[in-house]
Write a protein that holds these residues in place. Structure first.
Motif, PDB file in Angstrom:
ATOM      1  N   ALA A  70       1.043  -1.215   0.352  1.00  0.00           N
ATOM      2  CA  ALA A  70      -0.464  -0.388  -0.586  1.00  0.00           C
ATOM      3  C   ALA A  70       0.756   1.309   0.116  1.00  0.00           C
ATOM      4  N   LEU A  71       2.016   1.213   0.788  1.00  0.00           N
ATOM      5  CA  LEU A  71       2.769   2.298   0.176  1.00  0.00           C
ATOM      6  C   LEU A  71       2.979   2.873   1.483  1.00  0.00           C
ATOM      7  N   SER A  72       2.600   2.183   2.610  1.00  0.00           N
ATOM      8  CA  SER A  72       1.295   3.574   4.050  1.00  0.00           C
ATOM      9  C   SER A  72       2.420   4.347   4.301  1.00  0.00           C
ATOM     10  N   ASP A  73       3.442   4.791   3.582  1.00  0.00           N
ATOM     11  CA  ASP A  73       4.612   6.576   3.205  1.00  0.00           C
ATOM     12  C   ASP A  73       4.042   6.995   3.013  1.00  0.00           C
ATOM     13  N   PHE A  74       3.393   6.590   1.389  1.00  0.00           N
ATOM     14  CA  PHE A  74       3.156   7.604   0.577  1.00  0.00           C
ATOM     15  C   PHE A  74       3.214   9.435   1.084  1.00  0.00           C
ATOM     16  N   GLU A  75       2.402   9.403   1.915  1.00  0.00           N
ATOM     17  CA  GLU A  75       2.540  11.455   1.429  1.00  0.00           C
ATOM     18  C   GLU A  75       3.145  11.760   2.281  1.00  0.00           C
ATOM     19  N   ALA A  76       4.078  10.949   3.193  1.00  0.00           N
ATOM     20  CA  ALA A  76       5.198  11.985   3.843  1.00  0.00           C
ATOM     21  C   ALA A  76       6.332  11.831   3.201  1.00  0.00           C
ATOM     22  N   ALA A  77       6.831  10.358   2.428  1.00  0.00           N
ATOM     23  CA  ALA A  77       8.181   9.641   2.334  1.00  0.00           C
ATOM     24  C   ALA A  77       7.654  10.316   0.250  1.00  0.00           C
ATOM     25  N   HIS A  78       6.786  10.054  -0.166  1.00  0.00           N
ATOM     26  CA  HIS A  78       7.136   9.685  -2.387  1.00  0.00           C
ATOM     27  C   HIS A  78       5.599  10.673  -2.643  1.00  0.00           C
ATOM     28  N   LEU A  79       5.792  11.347  -1.841  1.00  0.00           N
ATOM     29  CA  LEU A  79       4.329  12.251  -2.534  1.00  0.00           C
ATOM     30  C   LEU A  79       4.894  13.405  -3.590  1.00  0.00           C
ATOM     31  N   GLN A  80       6.273  14.044  -3.188  1.00  0.00           N
ATOM     32  CA  GLN A  80       6.310  15.450  -3.624  1.00  0.00           C
ATOM     33  C   GLN A  80       7.006  14.331  -4.446  1.00  0.00           C
ATOM     34  N   ASP A  81       8.498  13.461  -4.535  1.00  0.00           N
ATOM     35  CA  ASP A  81       8.884  13.409  -5.735  1.00  0.00           C
ATOM     36  C   ASP A  81       7.971  12.741  -7.193  1.00  0.00           C
ATOM     37  N   VAL A  82       6.948  12.565  -6.482  1.00  0.00           N
ATOM     38  CA  VAL A  82       6.182  11.485  -7.751  1.00  0.00           C
ATOM     39  C   VAL A  82       5.022  12.910  -8.119  1.00  0.00           C
ATOM     40  N   MET A  83       5.230  13.846  -7.943  1.00  0.00           N
ATOM     41  CA  MET A  83       4.258  15.028  -8.149  1.00  0.00           C
ATOM     42  C   MET A  83       5.402  15.627  -9.405  1.00  0.00           C
ATOM     43  N   ASP A  84       6.865  15.917  -8.822  1.00  0.00           N
ATOM     44  CA  ASP A  84       7.796  16.672  -9.558  1.00  0.00           C
ATOM     45  C   ASP A  84       8.207  15.370 -10.360  1.00  0.00           C
ATOM     46  N   PHE A  85       8.333  14.380 -10.472  1.00  0.00           N
ATOM     47  CA  PHE A  85       8.213  13.936 -11.766  1.00  0.00           C
ATOM     48  C   PHE A  85       7.163  14.047 -13.078  1.00  0.00           C
ATOM     49  N   ALA A  86       6.213  13.844 -12.417  1.00  0.00           N
ATOM     50  CA  ALA A  86       4.561  14.227 -13.124  1.00  0.00           C
ATOM     51  C   ALA A  86       5.054  15.493 -14.274  1.00  0.00           C
ATOM     52  N   GLY A  87       5.177  16.118 -13.837  1.00  0.00           N
ATOM     53  CA  GLY A  87       5.860  18.031 -13.815  1.00  0.00           C
ATOM     54  C   GLY A  87       5.041  18.770 -12.891  1.00  0.00           C
ATOM     55  N   LEU A  88       4.751  18.684 -11.363  1.00  0.00           N
ATOM     56  CA  LEU A  88       3.343  19.584 -11.519  1.00  0.00           C
ATOM     57  C   LEU A  88       4.194  20.128 -10.520  1.00  0.00           C
ATOM     58  N   SER A  89       5.112  21.318 -10.807  1.00  0.00           N
ATOM     59  CA  SER A  89       6.045  22.260 -10.159  1.00  0.00           C
ATOM     60  C   SER A  89       5.635  22.859  -8.779  1.00  0.00           C
ATOM     61  N   ARG A  90       6.718  22.962  -8.601  1.00  0.00           N
ATOM     62  CA  ARG A  90       6.089  23.401  -6.507  1.00  0.00           C
ATOM     63  C   ARG A  90       5.722  24.499  -6.448  1.00  0.00           C
TER      64      ARG A  90
END
Length: 196
Positions: A176-196
């Motif tokens: 389930a990637l239980s730590d998704f929000e804390a550990a992976h969300l930002q990297d995922v969004m950066d790769f997808a192309g959603l600029s901060r």
């Protein structure tokens, strides 16, 4: 180029109410409320699921869209990315769904609403085989988050499938990637192309 359209594809027995789907939806709402976001409820039939998705994104701009997929949704996301040449993030993606889901033919309850039932037909295995997109044409368009601790899928098969892609291989973790929000969300969004 900045992201304008984002597709999220959930896994087997899952739904748009999955934890990761809701986390991504909330992030998009906060950071990019004008982004076109779509997380459809996928039908049990793989052929129907892909037809729904490809019809829904038919008019999307390929160069500014991205897809995120979890588990079986990761397999579907790979089908979408191979068909459209868009960027794809796959989260513990199903690599051999026809083989693995052959054990699951029969009736199932939905994870997020046990009152909802569906029947996984034997013919769906052939549909999965027919959908398999083959080798990745451009692995650099993929980012795979893979947990060695996945209790459902084999991390070795996942890493082999996405060889050449950007891979975040976690020593532990779970399916389930239980730590998704804390550990992976930002990297995922950066790769997808959603600029901060």
């Amino acid at each position: 180029m900045a992201l304008t359209h984002l597709l999220y594809l959930h896994g087997f027995r899952s739904s748009p109410q999955s934890t990761k789907a809701r986390i991504v939806a909330a992030h998009v709402q906060r950071q990019a409320p004008r982004l076109h976001w779509w997380c459809p409820q996928l039908p049990p039939s793989p052929r129907e699921a892909m037809a729904l998705v490809m019809d829904g994104i038919a008019a999307w701009p390929r160069e500014t869209m991205a897809v995120i997929g979890s588990s079986l949704g990761g397999f579907y996301a790979t089908c979408v990315a191979e068909a459209t040449a868009c960027r794809a993030v796959v989260l513990n993606p199903a690599v051999h769904p026809a083989r693995d889901l052959a054990r699951h033919i029969g009736e199932h309850a939905a994870w997020h609403d046990p009152s909802q039932h569906f029947f996984f037909e034997p013919s769906f295995i052939d549909e999965l085989r027919a959908l398999d997109p083959g080798p990745l044409r451009d692995p650099s368009r993929y980012f795979a988050v893979i947990a060695k601790g996945d209790e459902v899928l084999d991390w070795r098969e996942m890493t082999a499938r996405y060889a050449g892609a950007r891979i975040d291989l976690l020593e532990g973790g779970d399916h389930a990637l239980s730590d998704f929000e804390a550990a992976h969300l930002q990297d995922v969004m950066d790769f997808a192309g959603l600029s901060r």
